[in-house]
Scaffold this active site. Structure first.
Site, short mmCIF file in Angstrom:
data_model
loop_
_atom_site.label_atom_id
_atom_site.label_comp_id
_atom_site.label_asym_id
_atom_site.label_seq_id
_atom_site.Cartn_x
_atom_site.Cartn_y
_atom_site.Cartn_z
N ASP A 25 -32.03 -28.33 -13.68
CA ASP A 25 -30.88 -28.44 -14.54
C ASP A 25 -30.43 -27.05 -14.95
OD1 ASP A 25 -29.13 -30.00 -16.05
OD2 ASP A 25 -30.30 -29.59 -17.85
N THR A 37 -23.23 -27.77 -15.98
CA THR A 37 -23.58 -26.39 -16.32
C THR A 37 -23.57 -25.50 -15.09
OG1 THR A 37 -25.12 -27.41 -17.82
CG2 THR A 37 -25.18 -25.03 -17.67
N THR A 38 -24.27 -25.96 -14.06
CA THR A 38 -24.37 -25.14 -12.86
C THR A 38 -22.99 -24.91 -12.26
OG1 THR A 38 -26.53 -26.14 -12.49
CG2 THR A 38 -25.57 -24.92 -10.66
N ASP A 56 -29.02 -36.83 -18.91
CA ASP A 56 -27.81 -36.56 -18.13
C ASP A 56 -27.23 -37.85 -17.56
OD1 ASP A 56 -28.13 -33.95 -18.71
OD2 ASP A 56 -28.82 -33.32 -16.72
#
Lengths: 560, 535
Positions: free
Chosen positions: B58, B91-92, B396
């Site tokens: 994550d 996020t990534t 998530d």
């Protein structure tokens, strides 16, 4: 039994805590050691007050501090955050990953190397005959990087909490705002609340929470957020808070901006921490040189200074865990049992003051010596462990609680409970000191044991039992845990007008830098997430803390 | 350079050096997170100095663990983490997108373009892309009974990027059922009503959904039942322990006798409260095989536990604050703050309550409830880092289902949207931009491709081949995504690969904002000033 839960927040608080738990561990060890001084066998202290019995997954019994320690990420050194007792079946072998069948990258930090002392605790170093205790003590004097470097205690897997995601390096984690922000996401708070609940739920009747907070930087904000939650969840549990500082936090600020930031931080910190605790005790001197000649502390070493503060805090906590007074034990080994709620009540006094001063006398002088040489002098051996302390000789409403651990009568002879009582009451009876009412005296015959990883801070003239020998040379290498077995320590919590300058300077700073029109620090406070109303509330709160010392407003303060 | 006069310690970087510093930082962060992306990404095992392990795929967790020092990187990381806080994922992707925008800009700037033009172009492209997203998204009809299949597809898409397939698929059902369980018509979904509890035990595929609640504590009296059926549940926030009132009331005892009296009186009050609970129990249970369970947020001391145990009541103390709400939603009844007006209506119901002990940890299961509106996902794992990773993935997954229900839309995944949006920007939008701002639009369009490119790269495919064949498909008017096994174009709709609309929207929104800010940096002054939140 009345349990205590301990909370340590911030690096220096953990340094003090490390020494504090070493004392407890030493007491536990000495109580079982047949060759030890018999005084430790009957110490009449109920360690279950601070410790909990548990069961590991492997079915082994554990005995660990009822503790939550919060530190920055990477501050644990060689210590694993899940402790060593609740063995995790984890292996750092990348191929053991169960949740992912794809590629695994392993990013390993260089393992911290254990020092000689820590090696001797685990089996690795034990069989090396070339290493003596002397070497272990020296290695600690030379180099302590983490608080865990000198800790000999096993911690529970829920005790050690590392705060990640602070988005700043250590130097910049220096104000209330950043600390507050770290917890704002809610995730850390939930985890901390869960851990605290774990320890509180199993208590049958909690007497209070003892909390040490390094309040010189961001951890003050962390602690205040945590304490706010505690106050909400556990409405009736009193919180005794030590706001601690190392000597470095007193280094002069390099520019005006920093100076303002720091003074505002101090004001906000005092206001917030006292809002959510029942009694706050500021601990931490810019220099411990004032404790000479009875102690020789190197100011630049947190390892040293934290040891002194830990001794005082340990001494204060002794009466919280005296075993219930049986007819015999109370008179022979200890007297004056007290719980956290009671001590807070005593110190609040008529004025409802909630900032107390901690004084210590370590090693405390022998009763006979001080009686002869200087009647009443025993109480003159105190040194205050806080800053900005005024004079309270005229203060009629002073309240204090005095705790004497392991008093010596003369030479190496231990004083009895009644001798200690007489000696101290004498001082008051002779009118050498205005007697504060109601004052409280707790006496324990058990001195403070000096564990191996205690720093060498005793002067050459100290004897095995912590007596200052008059006929010994004054100059020489300091003595440490190998030469000194135990020391008598006397501590006092004092609630008096002497704390007024401390509160006053913080209040004035908040007023000047944060509240007045065009104040230079107003933006900073906004940056820290405080609206104008909240700043005004803090100002009002501090001014209320000050007003109680003002005789003219005494009548009005009673009304609310 | 006046800063030097004011603060001799300040270090000043001029414009081009400053720009390169920020670009490098952005690229550096991109490099670190790149390998995370997608179902073929690499999981990262972080081992601390004391041997502590953290396992994560994550971006959010990784950023928080990295202890970033570079101010630019911190700014990007904060944005990316804020993205996660508000929409639960992405996020990534955010970090990759910002990094790629900076990379594309660098090329233009090196060729002499002023950053200002790029920034103008970004703004045009951003607006156009958001408009395009509105057209491109696949609407989902939610209504009273949402289409479970589409929810599952979204959850599965997210979970498969965090956990291996078998586990991801198993969790998919659990997660979708959990969200549907707590969903109340006409109300926003409160994911806190899904309790996530873990046990360090056995293997990870044991994770299951408990319709009801799992509490992480048990009763504290040896005589209380460890298992009971047909239980009334009393949820309360009432102190059943003896408090010394002196602390609060400031009462002084003048002698020991008075003190004794006070203590006795205080004790009596507590006992009375306990008796009221026992009375209610007798009223509703006597003569039946029904049981009575008290779950209290405050403490219960041993004398009170004794009384309750003797009356055959199971009592739990110090329940989580949030569980008070969850219990009522799961079992019915109401949470009471006083025992004065107890009636049967206050009580909830559970078919089964039992305790499970693991070492020193106790768990109480409250199951077989009627019409639950709260439930528990119970994660089992052999060690802490595995549990932590599954927990992150579950969070998530829950967010992705919630987002879908609230967005009433999803977006085709596997890189399909990015390729389509790029085509749209180049074909239709670029020429509407004035002058050199076109370069900004082009840079933005190319930067979008970072997602399919990285997916291909992580799958070990040839990036250029993949991009070319995807673009060909789109040129012919078919929407195609990347098959990460073969590298061939696929139809994401057929494969059930869907991303959250709100996550995509936010990435497109925040990426260019940060990139623009970084591009317009004229000077970097290091004077010990801490970088605060990005605007």
């Amino acid at each position: 039994m009345r349990e205590i839960v301990t909370i340590q927040v911030g690096d220096f608080a953990n340094y003090i805590g490390s020494h504090f738990w070493n004392f407890q561990d030493e007491l536990l060890g000495l109580a079982e050691d047949d060759t030890a001084d018999p005084i430790f066998k009957n110490n009449c202290m109920d360690m279950d007050v601070l410790y909990r019995t548990g069961l590991s997954h492997q079915g082994a019994y554990t005995y660990c501090p009822r503790l939550i320690s919060i530190g920055s990420q990477g501050s644990l050194g060689t210590l694993s955050s899940s402790g060593s007792l609740y063995g995790d079946s984890s292996s750092s072998d990348a191929s053991d990953t169960l949740t992912w069948k794809g590629a695994v990258t392993k990013l390993a930090e260089k393992p911290h190397e254990k020092n000689l002392f820590l090696k001797s605790l685990s089996e690795e170093g034990e069989d090396d005959p070339n290493i003596e205790d002397k070497d272990r003590v020296q290695c600690l004097e030379r180099d302590v990087k983490f608080w865990s470097d000198f800790s000999k205690v096993h911690f529970h897997s829920k005790s050690l909490y590392e705060l990640n995601g602070t988005w700043t390096d250590f130097q910049n984690f220096d104000n209330f705002g950043v600390g507050k922000e770290v917890l704002s996401g809610g995730f850390h708070m939930e985890e901390l609340n869960d851990r605290l609940r774990f320890f509180v739920e199993e208590c049958d009747h909690v007497q209070g929470i003892q909390c040490m907070v390094d309040d010189s930087g961001g951890f003050s904000g962390v602690a205040s957020e945590f304490l706010e939650n505690i106050a909400d969840d556990y409405t009736n549990i009193p919180v005794l808070l030590y706001s601690v500082r190392d000597t470095f936090s007193y280094t002069d600020a390099t520019n005006q901006r920093k100076l303002i930031a720091r003074s505002l931080h101090d004001a906000v910190s005092l206001s917030k921490l006292s809002t959510y605790s029942s009694l706050i005790v500021p601990v931490g001197l810019p220099s411990l040189g004032g404790l000479a000649p009875s102690l020789c502390v190197r100011d630049e070493k947190n390892f040293h200074s934290s040891a002194v503060y830990a001794s005082a805090i340990h001494s204060i906590s002794a009466p919280f865990r005296f075993k219930p007074a049986g007819p015999i034990s109370s008179t022979t080994y200890a007297a004056g049992s007290l719980d956290i709620g009671e001590i807070i009540h005593i110190l609040a006094g008529q004025r409802q003051n909630m900032v107390a001063i901690l004084d210590v006398s370590m090693p405390a002088p022998s009763l006979s010596v001080s009686d002869k040489a200087n009647p009443g002098g025993i109480l003159n051996s105190f040194h205050a462990l806080g800053t900005e302390i005024g004079d309270d000789s005229e203060d009629l409403y002073m309240d204090e609680s005095l705790i004497f651990n392991g008093a010596l009568y003369s030479g190496a002879d231990r004083a009895s409970v009644s001798q200690v009582k007489d000696s101290i009451c004498n001082v008051y009876d002779k009118g050498l000191r205005p007697k504060p009412r109601p004052s409280h005296l707790s006496i324990s015959l058990t001195p403070i044991p000096i564990p191996l990883p205690f720093p060498s801070i005793f002067p050459t003239s100290t004897s095995r039992r912590g007596e200052i020998l008059a006929d010994q040379p004054l100059v020489g290498p300091p003595k440490g845990s190998l030469e000194v077995e135990s020391v008598p320590v006397m501590t006092r919590l004092r609630s008096s007008i002497a704390i007024k300058p401390f509160i006053e300077s913080r209040y004035n700073n908040l007023l000047r830098h944060g509240m007045l029109r065009g104040a230079k620090g107003a933006d900073l406070l906004r940056d820290w997430g405080f609206g104008k109303d909240e700043v005004d509330d803090m100002g009002e709160y501090l001014s209320k803390m000050l007003r109680i010392f003002n005789p003219s407003s005494e009548m009005t303060s009673d009304s609310d | 350079m006046s800063i030097r006069v004011l603060n001799p310690n300040a270090e000043v970087l001029n414009k081009s050096a400053a720009l390169h510093m920020t670009i490098n930082a952005a690229k550096g962060l991109q490099d670190v997170l790149k390998s995370n992306l997608g179902p073929k990404g690499t999981i990262k095992m972080l081992v601390g100095g004391a041997g502590d392990i953290k396992l994560t795929k994550d971006g959010n967790t990784l950023l928080k663990e990295m202890q970033i020092q570079n101010p630019t990187a911190i700014m990007i990381a904060r944005t990316a983490v804020a993205q996660d806080d508000s929409s639960g994922d992405g996020t990534t992707s955010t970090v990759l997108f910002i990094g790629e925008l900076m990379k594309q800009s660098e090329r233009c700037i090196d060729e002499g373009t002023h950053p200002r033009f790029l920034v103008d172009g970004f703004e045009i492209a951003k607006r156009a892309t958001l408009e395009f997203l509105e057209k491109f998204k696949t609407p989902v009809v939610i209504g009273d009974t949402p289409d479970k299949e589409i929810l599952k597809m979204v959850a599965r898409t997210t979970l498969r990027t965090k956990l291996y397939e078998v586990l991801a698929d198993q969790l998919t059902d659990i997660i979708v059922n959990a969200v549907l369980c707590i969903r109340k018509p006409e109300e926003a979904i409160d994911l806190f009503m899904v309790e996530i509890m873990h046990m360090r035990h056995k293997f990870d595929v044991d994770t299951r959904l408990v319709e009801g609640l799992v509490l992480d504590h048990g009763s504290r009296h040896p005589d209380m039942k460890r298992r009971a059926e047909n239980c009334y549940i009393l949820t309360c926030n009432v102190s059943l322990e003896y408090d010394k009132s002196e602390i609060n009331a400031g009462f002084f005892y003048s002698n020991a006798e008075q003190r004794e009296k006070m203590v006795a009186a205080e004790r009596r009050q507590v006992d009375q409260r306990v008796m009221k609970i026992i009375e209610l129990k007798e009223k509703v249970c006597s003569g039946t095989d029904k049981n009575f369970v008290v779950i209290n947020q405050k403490g219960i001391d041993p004398p009170s536990l004794d009384l309750l145990a003797r009356a055959g009541i199971i009592a739990l103390r110090r329940a989580k604050r949030r569980n008070m709400e969850r219990l009522v939603l799961a079992c019915g009844g109401e949470a009471v703050n006083s025992v004065d007006d107890l009636t049967e209506d206050c009580l909830g119901w559970a078919g089964l309550v039992y305790e499970h002990v693991l070492g020193e940890e106790k768990y109480t299961f409250v199951e077989q409830v009627k019409n639950p509106l709260s439930c528990t996902i119970l994660i089992k794992g052999p060690n802490d880092h595995t549990i932590a990773q599954i927990k992150d993935a579950v969070r998530d997954g829950l967010r992705s289902v919630k987002n879908t229900i609230e967005d009433e839309a999803v977006v085709l995944g596997a890189g399909a949207f990015e390729v389509a949006a790029r085509k749209h920007l180049l074909d239709n939008v670029k020429r509407t931009a004035k002058g050199r701002a076109q370069l900004g639009v082009e840079a933005f369009a190319d930067a979008l491709l970072v997602i399919p490119k990285t997916l291909a790269e992580n799958s070990g495919l040839d990036t250029q081949d993949v991009i070319v064949s995807l673009q060909n498909e789109h040129d012919q008017g078919t929407v195609a995504g990347l098959n990460h096994h073969t590298g061939d174009p696929i139809d994401p709709q057929m494969e059930g690969i869907f991303d959250n609309y709100s996550v995509k929207r936010q990435i497109i929104n925040s990426g260019p904002v940060i990139a623009s800010q970084l591009l317009l940096v004229d000077e970097v002054i290091r004077a010990g000033r801490n970088m605060r939140k990005p605007a």
